[in-house]
Scaffold this motif. Structure first.
Motif, PDB file in Angstrom:
ATOM      1  N   PHE A 505       0.808  -1.221   0.000  1.00  0.00           N
ATOM      2  CA  PHE A 505       0.000   0.000   0.000  1.00  0.00           C
ATOM      3  C   PHE A 505       0.839   1.269   0.000  1.00  0.00           C
ATOM      4  O   PHE A 505       0.638   2.157  -0.819  1.00  0.00           O
ATOM      5  N   HIS A 506       1.795   1.392   0.921  1.00  0.00           N
ATOM      6  CA  HIS A 506       2.528   2.667   1.009  1.00  0.00           C
ATOM      7  C   HIS A 506       4.026   2.429   1.186  1.00  0.00           C
ATOM      8  O   HIS A 506       4.465   1.376   1.642  1.00  0.00           O
ATOM      9  N   ASP A 507       4.796   3.438   0.792  1.00  0.00           N
ATOM     10  CA  ASP A 507       6.237   3.415   1.016  1.00  0.00           C
ATOM     11  C   ASP A 507       6.497   3.486   2.521  1.00  0.00           C
ATOM     12  O   ASP A 507       6.000   4.387   3.204  1.00  0.00           O
ATOM     13  N   GLU A 508       7.305   2.555   3.029  1.00  0.00           N
ATOM     14  CA  GLU A 508       7.569   2.545   4.470  1.00  0.00           C
ATOM     15  C   GLU A 508       8.849   3.312   4.783  1.00  0.00           C
ATOM     16  O   GLU A 508       9.846   2.755   5.238  1.00  0.00           O
ATOM     17  N   VAL A 531       1.132   4.495  -2.713  1.00  0.00           N
ATOM     18  CA  VAL A 531       1.184   5.869  -2.231  1.00  0.00           C
ATOM     19  C   VAL A 531       2.475   6.057  -1.456  1.00  0.00           C
ATOM     20  O   VAL A 531       3.129   5.095  -1.048  1.00  0.00           O
ATOM     21  N   GLY A 532       2.843   7.319  -1.255  1.00  0.00           N
ATOM     22  CA  GLY A 532       4.087   7.631  -0.583  1.00  0.00           C
ATOM     23  C   GLY A 532       3.995   7.449   0.926  1.00  0.00           C
ATOM     24  O   GLY A 532       2.956   7.066   1.473  1.00  0.00           O
ATOM     25  N   SER A 540       0.396   4.966 -10.229  1.00  0.00           N
ATOM     26  CA  SER A 540      -0.318   3.691 -10.247  1.00  0.00           C
ATOM     27  C   SER A 540      -1.643   3.759  -9.508  1.00  0.00           C
ATOM     28  O   SER A 540      -2.533   2.934  -9.742  1.00  0.00           O
ATOM     29  N   PHE A 541      -1.789   4.713  -8.612  1.00  0.00           N
ATOM     30  CA  PHE A 541      -3.049   4.885  -7.885  1.00  0.00           C
ATOM     31  C   PHE A 541      -4.212   4.982  -8.874  1.00  0.00           C
ATOM     32  O   PHE A 541      -5.252   4.340  -8.704  1.00  0.00           O
ATOM     33  N   PHE A 542      -4.020   5.766  -9.928  1.00  0.00           N
ATOM     34  CA  PHE A 542      -5.108   6.025 -10.868  1.00  0.00           C
ATOM     35  C   PHE A 542      -5.280   4.866 -11.857  1.00  0.00           C
ATOM     36  O   PHE A 542      -6.389   4.601 -12.315  1.00  0.00           O
ATOM     37  N   THR A 543      -4.179   4.180 -12.153  1.00  0.00           N
ATOM     38  CA  THR A 543      -4.277   2.984 -12.997  1.00  0.00           C
ATOM     39  C   THR A 543      -5.103   1.908 -12.301  1.00  0.00           C
ATOM     40  O   THR A 543      -5.992   1.293 -12.903  1.00  0.00           O
ATOM     41  N   ILE A 544      -4.797   1.664 -11.032  1.00  0.00           N
ATOM     42  CA  ILE A 544      -5.533   0.656 -10.259  1.00  0.00           C
ATOM     43  C   ILE A 544      -6.998   1.054 -10.145  1.00  0.00           C
ATOM     44  O   ILE A 544      -7.898   0.211 -10.277  1.00  0.00           O
TER      45      ILE A 544
END
Length: 818
Positions: A505-508, A531-532, A540-544
């Motif tokens: 989901f997000h960059d850790e 997401v960051g 990729s948020f919008f592609t998904i």
């Protein structure tokens, strides 16, 4: 008329009587008292006395915010799970708290929601119980006998970052995530009557059958346990039901049946609550309230995974619990943010990799609607059986009543102890399915990172229910959107496909307090997400969001003769499209040379014809466009879900590429090409645009047009191959002027920029591995004053060039590197 009036009076009297009873009755009931010793989340903390043995700010007594990870408060040291040498500081906490004299005849528990990791607790210098081991689990001690009532008490806690149990270190502290320390979730007291309800475990089926295990460790025989199901607003559902208690058992089972209850699912997450009380003939001794949902989840072998009788497709993502500034200390606000972002991407599921989350995250999944896979920690290594059995119990008894949880994960990627598989059902009356993420187990195939051929072969030959619990790795796949459409279509065509879970989901990223607050992802180790770190949306948020839209529209173009009819498919699980709204609009785009326009001009808009389409069905949506629809530049269609939130917006160009290009590219000027040798660069001026080439690298270093410097620099290069400039050549070739960069290295690579007055600039390249024939490259247009940005980027084996016009992409070229 008189009779109606009298009946209204009677009804009002009855309502008032009920209201008075409900108001008065709780006054006699004893409810659980919760007194926080720490703060409640990352934004609401309490200062405790603190001593750290090693690392930052060690060797002295000071104070620290609780809850927190001590590294994020500038104590101790950082290490990542892959590090061979890990920090191993030990830290001491002290906190003084006051008790109420009226608690003397009650039971008092101290509860830790999470502490990393081995935690030794003392009250007034005396041990509260055995040292707790395991960093991600709620634990508590009965401290009734240790307290001094009506005065101050001293809490002392010793926390070791590394565990004395080697299996815990292997399972938790060697994982692909940051190794942090500290009391990072809240600490509080629970004060209950001497005769009390410890906990309940509910099985509320989609059929309306309701069963509840009620645990009453100190109850006397002859008392009564009573339950009343209610809507969340307090409205009673059905009549109360009860069972007498016996001293022979600490567990009582209450059962009832409800007709046509509203079911819980991620699209319509309806919740109920049940008020449970224990009483004798005169008094209500204790009462608790538990939220739950009616739903049935289970696997049908060689068929699929079903919830409420519907075959489920998981559109899921894996999530770690992390925030850059506070590590694993989070808040309900972050849980709401994360779940809303997932649902905005049209996801319906989340996997709790690789440990159980905060309680409030599961509460949000219940209320907003996500399927949850709840996971026992075990990142490629398992707990030993003794520790594992205790932690399974702690996991399940905390989370058992969440309707969002449909599966238990016993470890990850080999991190499962098979001796624990049957322990889950000891505490879960729903008997949810237990899986081993990454393994064919219990009728499931959850293979991680299958390639496309695996998906195809699985659909042909395998009969296990297929849903990879990790796939489309954000780092190695070049972004979660890359290739997802092909994979997703393959999973949908799988006869036993049940979706999958993206990693992650997000960059850790962690803000390092020992390195001037830099954002550290430990190179490329920490998960690379959609997401960051602060939940910034990436491409990729919008592609998904489009690929996973529950309203599926395949139509790629609007052609002449279009009648406004668009074929759609309903990919929802539980929602009819007659509960959704569809709106269209025709727009005129700003002219390429119009610097004053700030928005599209809407020529016409309207709602699509109402359509009833059940889940799994296809049909046609009629847009009812005006006769002159083709005068517009673009057509937009937006779908809204039953909550009036955007599902997705599709767009189609209505004008040909040739007509748009004609407007964009100005007539040729045929001005002479000029060149200039500068100290660092070689400059070429063509048609009013200035191109600068770095003489040491051969790269195009900057481009300046009549308006500004264009964001194009330092390329082109070949991904993951090192080259050095052998020669930068520039020469005239008839009416053309050529700048050529020749490189040497592990492969052959040269680049040519071809300038011709009055024409767009062309770029070609030759590339080959040693001993192979070169492959020819690409060319593109570069019109004067129209391009506001152009860049190239590596995506796997491709080198992609992107042209942008006023922030909008209008051309993409790509060439596979052989």
């Amino acid at each position: 008329m008189i009779q109606n009036t009298w009946w209204n009076i009677c009804k009002n009297f009855i309502r008032c009587s009920i209201a008075i009873y409900l108001f008065v009755a709780p006054a006699n009931a004893q409810q659980t008292i919760v007194q926080y010793l720490s703060g409640t989340d990352k934004d609401h903390t309490v200062q405790w006395d603190f001593f750290c043995t090693k690392g930052m700010n060690s060797g002295k007594w000071t104070t620290i915010a609780v809850p927190s990870n001590w590294e994020q408060q500038s104590f101790g040291g950082y290490s990542y799970g892959h590090d061979k040498i890990k920090t191993d500081e030990q830290c001491l906490y002290k906190y003084s708290f006051k008790t109420d004299q009226q608690w003397k005849n009650k039971k008092v528990f101290i509860v830790f929601e999470g502490s990393m990791t081995d935690t030794d607790v003392k009250i007034n210098g005396r041990s509260a119980g055995a040292i707790h081991q395991g960093a991600f689990y709620r634990f508590k001690y009965d401290i009734t006998r240790l307290l001094k009532y009506g005065t101050n008490n001293l809490l002392e806690v010793k926390v070791d970052k590394q565990s004395a149990n080697t299996s815990i270190n292997r399972a938790e502290r060697n994982g692909d995530f940051w190794v942090l320390g500290g009391i990072y979730r809240p600490v509080y007291l629970e004060i209950v009557p001497a005769d009390f309800i410890d906990r309940v475990a509910i099985d509320a089926k989609a059929s309306g059958a309701f069963s509840m295990d009620v645990f009453t460790p100190n109850i006397k025989a002859g008392n009564t346990i009573e339950a009343q199901v209610q809507q969340l607003n307090g409205e009673n559902v059905g009549d109360p039901f009860f069972i007498p208690t016996t001293a022979a058992s600490e567990k009582s089972v209450l059962k009832n049946n409800f007709i046509n209850p509203d079911l819980w699912n991620p699209e319509f997450p309806h919740l109920y609550k049940v008020k449970v009380l224990v009483k004798n003939k005169e008094t209500i001794l204790h009462t608790i309230t538990q939220t739950f949902g009616f739903r049935t989840a289970g696997l049908r072998l060689h068929d699929g995974f079903y919830v409420n009788g519907k075959k489920v497709i998981f559109k899921g993502v894996c999530r770690h619990s992390s925030w850059p500034l506070t590590g694993r200390t989070l808040s309900k606000e972050i849980s709401i943010l994360d779940v809303n972002l997932m649902k905005e991407m049209n996801m319906n599921a989340v996997r709790m990799s690789h440990y159980p989350p905060d309680q409030h995250f599961l509460d949000v999944c219940d209320s907003l609607g996500l399927f949850v896979l709840d996971e026992l920690t075990g990142w490629q290594a398992a707990y030993d059986t003794t520790v594992g059995r205790r932690l399974v119990k702690e996991l399940v008894i905390r989370d058992v009543n969440h309707p969002s949880i449909v599966l238990w994960d016993n470890g990850n990627e080999g991190g499962w102890n098979r001796a624990l598989d049957n322990d889950y059902q000891l505490y879960d009356p729903q008997n949810r399915l237990v899986i081993h993420p990454w393994e064919n187990f219990n009728g499931t195939d959850t293979k991680h990172y299958p390639d496309y051929n695996y998906v195809v072969n699985s659909s042909l030959y395998n009969k296990d229910i297929f849903f990879p619990t990790e796939f489309m790795h954000g780092l190695y796949d070049g972004g979660h959107g890359a290739g997802l459409d092909d994979f997703w279509n393959g999973i949908l065509q799988h006869p036993y496909g049940a979706g999958g879970f993206l990693w992650s989901f997000h960059d850790e990223g962690i803000v390092r307090m020992d390195k001037d607050s830099i954002m550290d992802t430990d190179g490329n180790h920490a998960p690379d997400g959609i997401v960051g770190p602060y939940r910034e949306k990436e491409a990729s948020f919008f592609t998904i969001k489009e690929i996973w839209s529950p309203v599926y529209i395949k139509q790629a173009a609007v052609m002449p003769g279009f009648d406004g009819s668009i074929e759609i498919a309903n990919r929802y699980l539980y929602t009819n499209l007659n509960q959704c709204l569809f709106q269209w609009k025709l727009v005129k785009l700003p002219a390429p040379n119009d610097n004053t326009a700030t928005a599209n001009t809407i020529l016409a808009s309207g709602k699509a014809t109402f359509i009833s389409l059940a889940p799994g069905q296809t049909g046609s949506l009629q847009l009812n466009l005006p006769a002159a629809w083709n005068n517009g530049d673009a057509l937009y269609l937006t779908a809204y879900d039953p909550y009036k939130k955007e599902i997705f917006t599709w767009s189609w160009p209505l004008q040909s590429t040739a007509s748009v290009t004609k407007k964009m590219i100005p007539p040729p000027t045929n001005s002479a090409i000029e060149t200039k040798e500068e100290r660092q660069d070689f400059m070429v001026q063509s048609d009013g645009i200035y191109y600068y080439f770095d003489r040491t690298t051969g790269y195009l270093s900057k481009v300046i047009n009549s308006q500004s410097t264009i964001s194009l620099s330092n390329g082109p290069i070949v991904t993951d191959v090192k080259h050095t400039l052998k020669e930068l050549k520039h020469y005239a070739d008839g009416a053309k002027f050529i700048v050529e960069s020749v490189y040497e290295g592990a492969s052959y690579f040269n680049v040519k920029w071809i300038f011709t007055a009055g024409q767009p600039v062309k770029l070609t390249y030759n590339y080959s591995q040693k001993g192979e024939a070169p492959c020819m490259g690409i060319s593109f247009n570069y019109p004067e004053e129209k391009i506001t940005g152009m860049k190239w980027m590596g995506e796997g084996p491709y080198r992609v060039w992107k042209n942008r016009l006023k922030g909008q992409q209008f051309g993409v070229w790509q060439k596979k590197i052989q």
